[in-house]
Motif scaffolding. Structure first.
Motif: not given
Length: 190
Positions: A146-154
């Protein structure tokens, strides 16, 4: 039930009809006009699309919606070949033509013929095959504190003659990046 049924309508049946309901307490009237419509098929208001795109290996429905009364009977041709229902081709009751498992051989001129007891008409469009759009790199499941960033690719491959748009959704609801710019950020790599 107080229902009036007219079978095998003719133009002589057109006119004003009146229903009278009566009992010991009184009488009441209701009026309705019956118009008889009859016209040969015409594509003037709704011609077939001149260019129809279909993805390789995919499915296409080519609509055929002429104005006509009574409802016309439909037939289709590809070039000079008359089409019939089969494993890949189906002519729907509403006149639409469905083709599945599209291949390069399906490209060409398709003509819809509509005919009723008043006349006949036809309309033609060209079917072109495009390369199917495929996701080549799908988003992966991510565990984040919680509080961190998440990166998703497509990443996707597509036909170079078409534009490609990526739409992201969360639990089935499309993410609006303009309204939610403080929470979501879109990075487009060319």
């Amino acid at each position: 039930k107080g229902e009036l049924r007219i079978q095998s309508l003719s133009f002589d049946d057109a006119g004003m009809y009146q229903c009278i309901a009566e009992n010991t307490h009184g009488i009441i009237y209701a009026n309705a006009e019956l118009k008889i419509v009859a016209s040969p098929p015409t594509f003037e208001l709704n011609p077939m699309k001149k260019k129809i795109l279909a993805a390789k290996g995919g499915r296409v429905i080519i609509e055929c919606k002429p104005k006509a009364a009574p409802k016309p009977k439909f037939s289709w041709s590809k070039g000079t070949e008359l089409l019939v229902n089969g494993s890949r081709i189906r002519i729907w009751d509403d006149g639409s033509l469905e083709i599945i498992n599209i291949t390069k051989l399906d490209e060409g001129h398709y003509t819809c013929f509509a005919e009723n007891n008043r006349g006949k008409a036809n309309s033609t469009g060209v079917l072109e095959m495009t390369e199917a759009t495929r996701i080549t790199l799908a988003p992966l499941n991510v565990d984040v504190t919680v509080g961190e960033n998440a990166t998703m690719q497509c990443i996707a491959s597509h036909d170079p003659t078409l534009d490609l748009t990526f739409i992201w959704s969360l639990n089935g609801f499309v993410i609006d990046f303009e309204k939610e710019h403080e929470h979501y950020e879109r990075n487009v790599m060319v």
